[in-house]
Design a protein around this motif. Structure first.
Motif, PDB file in Angstrom:
ATOM      1  N   ASP A   1      -7.730  -2.511   1.283  1.00 22.46           N
ATOM      2  CA  ASP A   1      -8.795  -3.495   1.157  1.00 22.46           C
ATOM      3  C   ASP A   1      -8.247  -4.913   1.233  1.00 22.46           C
ATOM      4  O   ASP A   1      -7.275  -5.245   0.573  1.00 22.46           O
ATOM      5  CB  ASP A   1      -9.513  -3.340  -0.191  1.00 22.46           C
ATOM      6  N   THR A   2      -8.910  -5.716   2.011  1.00 24.68           N
ATOM      7  CA  THR A   2      -8.589  -7.136   2.012  1.00 24.68           C
ATOM      8  C   THR A   2      -9.900  -7.871   1.889  1.00 24.68           C
ATOM      9  O   THR A   2     -10.961  -7.295   2.089  1.00 24.68           O
ATOM     10  CB  THR A   2      -7.929  -7.570   3.347  1.00 24.68           C
ATOM     11  N   PHE A   3      -9.846  -9.103   1.501  1.00 17.72           N
ATOM     12  CA  PHE A   3     -11.061  -9.878   1.627  1.00 17.72           C
ATOM     13  C   PHE A   3     -10.758 -11.234   2.192  1.00 17.72           C
ATOM     14  O   PHE A   3      -9.648 -11.731   2.083  1.00 17.72           O
ATOM     15  CB  PHE A   3     -11.851  -9.943   0.326  1.00 17.72           C
ATOM     16  N   GLN A   4     -11.740 -11.754   2.867  1.00 12.51           N
ATOM     17  CA  GLN A   4     -11.515 -12.998   3.581  1.00 12.51           C
ATOM     18  C   GLN A   4     -12.021 -14.175   2.774  1.00 12.51           C
ATOM     19  O   GLN A   4     -13.020 -14.092   2.084  1.00 12.51           O
ATOM     20  CB  GLN A   4     -12.218 -12.952   4.929  1.00 12.51           C
TER      21      GLN A   4
ATOM     22  N   ALA B   1      -8.143  -1.891   7.102  1.00 15.42           N
ATOM     23  CA  ALA B   1      -9.302  -1.210   6.518  1.00 15.42           C
ATOM     24  C   ALA B   1      -9.270   0.274   6.873  1.00 15.42           C
ATOM     25  O   ALA B   1      -9.562   1.141   6.046  1.00 15.42           O
ATOM     26  CB  ALA B   1     -10.599  -1.854   7.011  1.00 15.42           C
ATOM     27  N   GLU B   2      -8.881   0.572   8.103  1.00 14.18           N
ATOM     28  CA  GLU B   2      -8.833   1.963   8.535  1.00 14.18           C
ATOM     29  C   GLU B   2      -7.756   2.748   7.793  1.00 14.18           C
ATOM     30  O   GLU B   2      -7.835   3.958   7.644  1.00 14.18           O
ATOM     31  CB  GLU B   2      -8.605   2.043  10.051  1.00 14.18           C
TER      32      GLU B   2
ATOM     33  N   GLY C   1      -7.231   2.257   4.736  1.00 13.61           N
ATOM     34  CA  GLY C   1      -7.672   2.282   3.345  1.00 13.61           C
ATOM     35  C   GLY C   1      -7.147   1.122   2.529  1.00 13.61           C
ATOM     36  O   GLY C   1      -7.078   1.176   1.310  1.00 13.61           O
TER      37      GLY C   1
ATOM     38  N   VAL D   1      -7.068  -6.956  10.249  1.00  8.09           N
ATOM     39  CA  VAL D   1      -7.909  -6.652   9.099  1.00  8.09           C
ATOM     40  C   VAL D   1      -8.582  -5.295   9.292  1.00  8.09           C
ATOM     41  O   VAL D   1      -8.633  -4.465   8.387  1.00  8.09           O
ATOM     42  CB  VAL D   1      -8.967  -7.763   8.898  1.00  8.09           C
ATOM     43  N   GLN D   2      -9.052  -5.078  10.505  1.00  8.74           N
ATOM     44  CA  GLN D   2      -9.703  -3.814  10.844  1.00  8.74           C
ATOM     45  C   GLN D   2      -8.724  -2.642  10.687  1.00  8.74           C
ATOM     46  O   GLN D   2      -9.041  -1.611  10.108  1.00  8.74           O
ATOM     47  CB  GLN D   2     -10.185  -3.903  12.296  1.00  8.74           C
TER      48      GLN D   2
ATOM     49  N   HIS E   1       0.837  -1.203   0.000  1.00  7.69           N
ATOM     50  CA  HIS E   1       0.000   0.000   0.000  1.00  7.69           C
ATOM     51  C   HIS E   1       0.870   1.250   0.000  1.00  7.69           C
ATOM     52  O   HIS E   1       0.557   2.248  -0.645  1.00  7.69           O
ATOM     53  CB  HIS E   1      -0.918  -0.013   1.229  1.00  7.69           C
TER      54      HIS E   1
END
Ligand SMILES: [Zn+2]
Length: 151
Positions: A136-139, A131-132, A134, A127-128, A109
């Motif tokens: 993006d991840t996905f599970q 996200a904060e 900016g 993960v949180q 990033h």
């Protein structure tokens, strides 16, 4: 290998692959099992008759009746196979960075590492935090059978 039909609190249905019945019970109660669609941890096992939906498109009249008993609009077989396909694709196209996942995601990033697809493990807190920032991840829930072939 034990394949069980599971359901999350949002009524998403999916298959869980486990080493044994006990393993399944343990993983569910320890919230290690997650809905692949909404990441919910409130997983329940569907009570028996779990194989009915697998008669799928072949649809003898009895099979069709069974399919009709599913949630309206749900297409468990198709969704499942699409999901498996997607997981395989992700495994093939990403680099496994294991527990360094959050670190690597951050480095990419901030342009400290080459941009690429990575996969690994991260805690909900990590993960949180990502996200904060900016990022993006996905599970993804990777069935044990696929994990074995991925290495
Ligand atoms: Zn769900």
């Amino acid at each position: 290998m034990k394949v069980l039909d599971l359901r999350c609190a949002q009524d998403h249905r999916f298959e869980g692959w486990f080493a044994s019945e006990d393993d399944a019970q343990a993983q569910i109660s320890q919230k290690l099992v997650q809905c692949p669609i909404c990441a919910d941890h409130a997983i329940t096992r569907l009570p028996s008759a779990p194989r009915l939906n697998l008669s799928g498109a072949a649809a003898a009249p009895a099979g069709r009746a069974a399919a009709g008993a599913q949630a309206p609009g749900a297409a468990p077989v198709t969704l499942q196979s699409l999901y498996m396909k997607a997981v395989k694709q992700v495994l093939a196209q990403t680099e496994d960075v294991g527990e360094r996942f959050a670190e690597e995601a951050r480095r990419m990033h901030y342009d400290e590492a080459p941009e690429r697809g990575i996969r690994g493990t991260a805690s909900p807190d990590e993960v949180q935090a990502l996200a904060e920032e900016g990022i993006d991840t996905f599970q993804l829930v990777v069935p044990a059978a696929l994990k074995q072939t991925a290495h």
